[in-house]
Design an enzyme around this catalytic site. Structure first.
Site, PDB file in Angstrom:
ATOM      1  N   TYR A 109     -45.457 -84.091-116.857  1.00 32.26           N
ATOM      2  CA  TYR A 109     -44.941 -82.749-116.593  1.00 32.26           C
ATOM      3  C   TYR A 109     -43.438 -82.708-116.799  1.00 32.26           C
ATOM      4  O   TYR A 109     -42.739 -83.687-116.535  1.00 32.26           O
ATOM      5  CB  TYR A 109     -45.203 -82.360-115.137  1.00 32.26           C
ATOM      6  CG  TYR A 109     -46.633 -82.005-114.810  1.00 32.26           C
ATOM      7  CD1 TYR A 109     -47.076 -80.690-114.879  1.00 32.26           C
ATOM      8  CD2 TYR A 109     -47.532 -82.987-114.402  1.00 32.26           C
ATOM      9  CE1 TYR A 109     -48.374 -80.354-114.551  1.00 32.26           C
ATOM     10  CE2 TYR A 109     -48.842 -82.651-114.081  1.00 32.26           C
ATOM     11  CZ  TYR A 109     -49.257 -81.340-114.157  1.00 32.26           C
ATOM     12  OH  TYR A 109     -50.538 -81.024-113.833  1.00 32.26           O
ATOM     13  N   TYR A 148     -53.627 -87.800-116.693  1.00 32.71           N
ATOM     14  CA  TYR A 148     -52.520 -88.669-116.246  1.00 32.71           C
ATOM     15  C   TYR A 148     -52.877 -89.368-114.947  1.00 32.71           C
ATOM     16  O   TYR A 148     -53.733 -88.913-114.200  1.00 32.71           O
ATOM     17  CB  TYR A 148     -51.228 -87.860-116.087  1.00 32.71           C
ATOM     18  CG  TYR A 148     -51.314 -86.723-115.094  1.00 32.71           C
ATOM     19  CD1 TYR A 148     -51.133 -86.932-113.732  1.00 32.71           C
ATOM     20  CD2 TYR A 148     -51.565 -85.429-115.532  1.00 32.71           C
ATOM     21  CE1 TYR A 148     -51.219 -85.880-112.831  1.00 32.71           C
ATOM     22  CE2 TYR A 148     -51.653 -84.372-114.633  1.00 32.71           C
ATOM     23  CZ  TYR A 148     -51.481 -84.610-113.296  1.00 32.71           C
ATOM     24  OH  TYR A 148     -51.577 -83.578-112.414  1.00 32.71           O
ATOM     25  N   ARG A 158     -56.207 -88.030-113.189  1.00 31.97           N
ATOM     26  CA  ARG A 158     -56.627 -86.629-113.222  1.00 31.97           C
ATOM     27  C   ARG A 158     -57.245 -86.299-114.569  1.00 31.97           C
ATOM     28  O   ARG A 158     -56.690 -86.683-115.598  1.00 31.97           O
ATOM     29  CB  ARG A 158     -55.423 -85.674-113.060  1.00 31.97           C
ATOM     30  CG  ARG A 158     -54.666 -85.661-111.760  1.00 31.97           C
ATOM     31  CD  ARG A 158     -55.364 -85.135-110.539  1.00 31.97           C
ATOM     32  NE  ARG A 158     -56.419 -84.148-110.658  1.00 31.97           N
ATOM     33  CZ  ARG A 158     -56.280 -82.831-110.609  1.00 31.97           C
ATOM     34  NH1 ARG A 158     -55.094 -82.304-110.495  1.00 31.97           N
ATOM     35  NH2 ARG A 158     -57.333 -82.031-110.673  1.00 31.97           N
ATOM     36  N   HIS A 161     -56.108 -80.729-117.151  1.00 30.40           N
ATOM     37  CA  HIS A 161     -56.291 -79.465-116.437  1.00 30.40           C
ATOM     38  C   HIS A 161     -55.078 -78.566-116.610  1.00 30.40           C
ATOM     39  O   HIS A 161     -53.985 -79.032-116.922  1.00 30.40           O
ATOM     40  CB  HIS A 161     -56.540 -79.717-114.940  1.00 30.40           C
ATOM     41  CG  HIS A 161     -55.395 -80.389-114.263  1.00 30.40           C
ATOM     42  ND1 HIS A 161     -55.202 -81.755-114.296  1.00 30.40           N
ATOM     43  CD2 HIS A 161     -54.348 -79.889-113.563  1.00 30.40           C
ATOM     44  CE1 HIS A 161     -54.103 -82.062-113.637  1.00 30.40           C
ATOM     45  NE2 HIS A 161     -53.559 -80.952-113.182  1.00 30.40           N
ATOM     46  N   HIS A 163     -53.138 -75.589-114.353  1.00 30.20           N
ATOM     47  CA  HIS A 163     -53.055 -74.860-113.083  1.00 30.20           C
ATOM     48  C   HIS A 163     -52.935 -73.369-113.376  1.00 30.20           C
ATOM     49  O   HIS A 163     -52.279 -72.981-114.338  1.00 30.20           O
ATOM     50  CB  HIS A 163     -51.816 -75.289-112.303  1.00 30.20           C
ATOM     51  CG  HIS A 163     -51.811 -76.727-111.893  1.00 30.20           C
ATOM     52  ND1 HIS A 163     -52.259 -77.141-110.667  1.00 30.20           N
ATOM     53  CD2 HIS A 163     -51.417 -77.844-112.541  1.00 30.20           C
ATOM     54  CE1 HIS A 163     -52.131 -78.460-110.570  1.00 30.20           C
ATOM     55  NE2 HIS A 163     -51.623 -78.915-111.702  1.00 30.20           N
TER      56      HIS A 163
END
Lengths: 241, 209
Positions: A109, A148, A158, A161, A163
């Site tokens: 991120y 990640y 994870r 995805h 959000h």
């Protein structure tokens, strides 16, 4: 003649959502209330909501491929995600603000607190927003996020995805959740997705590949519909019953 | 013969906003300069009517440690107790200089968040009742699977609070205190402190709305 008018939002079916305390997702242990929620009858506070206008958004706000590009296109698989926002009774939710954020193709991120070794792509920010149209339809374009690792157990990953956050017509509809991708083998073992109590509801968070709407020589496409709470009809009295 | 059917959908399930909620909802706090118009924690402009206030606090976990990755949103009526938008059926026009909505994230170091807003007016409740001035507040964070809804009331509204139908519906009188913001005037500014305790002693009341 008596007419129907809009009443309160139908009460939330708590079995559709994760409980607050989900020890498999360890962070929830100290961040979950021990007391029961107190149910209140809705008032104007809960049936009203902020509204947003097209002119508050920019033309590239729903194009994550271009909205943070500095000196070229971001790295990764180009995808389009589209779908409808409806209420639980099937009514289209118009003019809802849908905001999205995600990792880059590398799984990292753009955030000061993310220290994962995945590559930071200078041409990708990972955030976008849009309003649904008259039919509740939305679309945005992005790069498919990567999976990640994260600290829950030592070797936890994870699934890919995105959000998302929805602000619609009533404060009682406010929702934040995550969209997953059909076919991702990490889905079944994800402690965060597992907080959702039923298989049917977990599947409601998995976007489906929409081959019909692939754009030739350009992008693949996923379809993802969202359902929010809806207002009950109320008859014969002008109160929020 | 085909039976009549009607379909009702299940609400899309909630998931945590995660630790990087800022990227999408307050990108400037993640050092991302992407949008021309950013949402934020100031609800007031020169045109807004009403008493300026600062609402501030921290959110604590079950060990009393402040959450530094929490995101808060508030929603409130204007100084006359009117909400913007057609769902407010009072038939009064809302203050055009006030949006009623704001979003703030905790400071990454201290966990403090704040809003610059106004004191809301009284809003009608159900069946002819009157609600005390209040602000709806929702908490999103890593480890919080579904947004936690609460309400902020004001400690200098003793009489109105005593008649508020929502406060009065809370069976545990002692717990009502967790919804009252404490006024502390600071350099001429009216500040209300509202700490939220997700778990533990003096756990804040959260509502199923």
């Amino acid at each position: 003649m008596y007419k129907a008018s809009l009443g309160a939002y139908a009460q939330r079916n708590t079995d559709d959502h994760p409980p607050a305390y989900t020890p498999g997702y360890k962070t929830s242990v100290l961040r979950s209330p021990k007391n029961a929620l107190i149910s209140i009858a809705q008032t104007l506070t809960e049936v009203t909501s902020p509204h947003f206008r097209e002119d508050q958004l920019g033309p590239k706000d729903n194009d994550l491929i271009l909205n943070s590009a500095k000196d070229g296109a971001p790295i990764g698989e180009r995808i389009i995600i589209h779908g409808y926002v409806h209420d639980q009774f099937g009514r289209p939710v118009k003019n809802a603000l849908l905001e999205v954020w995600q990792a880059k193709a590398s799984g990292r991120y753009r955030h000061p607190n993310d220290q994962y070794i995945g590559t930071l792509d200078p041409n990708f920010g990972g955030c976008g927003r849009m309003l649904t149209d008259e039919n509740g339809f939305y679309v945005f374009r992005t790069i498919r996020p990567g999976p990640y690792p994260w600290r829950n157990r030592i070797n936890e990953w994870r699934p890919a995805h995105i959000h998302f956050s929805v602000i619609a017509d009533g404060w009682a509809q406010r929702l934040i959740s995550q969209l997953y991708f059909e076919g991702d083998t990490l889905i079944d073992s994800c402690p965060i997705l597992k907080t959702v109590p039923s298989d049917e509801q977990r599947r409601a968070l998995i976007a489906l590949e929409d081959k019909t709407n692939f754009i030739e020589a350009d992008s693949r496409c996923y379809r993802f519909d969202i359902h929010l709470r809806g207002r009950r009809a109320t008859y014969f009295e002008n109160d929020l019953t | 013969m085909k039976n009549q059917t009607f379909q009702e959908w299940h609400e899309t399930p909630s998931q945590t906003g995660g630790p990087y909620v800022h990227i999408g909802l307050l990108p400037k706090q993640a050092d991302i300069d992407v949008f021309e118009n950013n949402f934020g924690n100031s609800l007031v402009s020169d045109k807004t009517e009403g008493q300026r206030i600062r609402l501030e606090g921290q959110v604590f976990d079950g060990l009393g440690i402040p959450l530094r990755d929490v995101l808060i949103e508030i929603w409130q009526a204007d100084a006359n107790g009117v909400y913007p938008g057609s769902a407010d059926t009072q038939g009064k026009s809302a203050d055009s200089g006030f949006s009623g909505w704001g979003r703030a994230a905790a400071d990454f170091g201290t966990g403090f968040w704040h809003f610059d807003t106004i004191k809301p007016g009284c809003v009608p409740g159900r069946k002819g009742s009157t609600q005390a001035p209040h602000i709806a507040l929702v908490v999103f964070a890593r480890g919080v699977n579904i947004g936690l809804n609460t309400r902020v009331y004001f400690d200098d509204e003793t009489d109105a609070n005593a008649k508020d139908p929502v406060l009065n519906s809370i069976e545990w009188v002692k717990r009502r205190e967790t919804l009252i913001a404490r006024r502390e005037d600071r350099d001429g500014e009216r500040v209300y402190r509202f700490d939220i305790r997700i778990q533990g002693d003096a756990e804040t009341i959260f509502f199923d709305i």
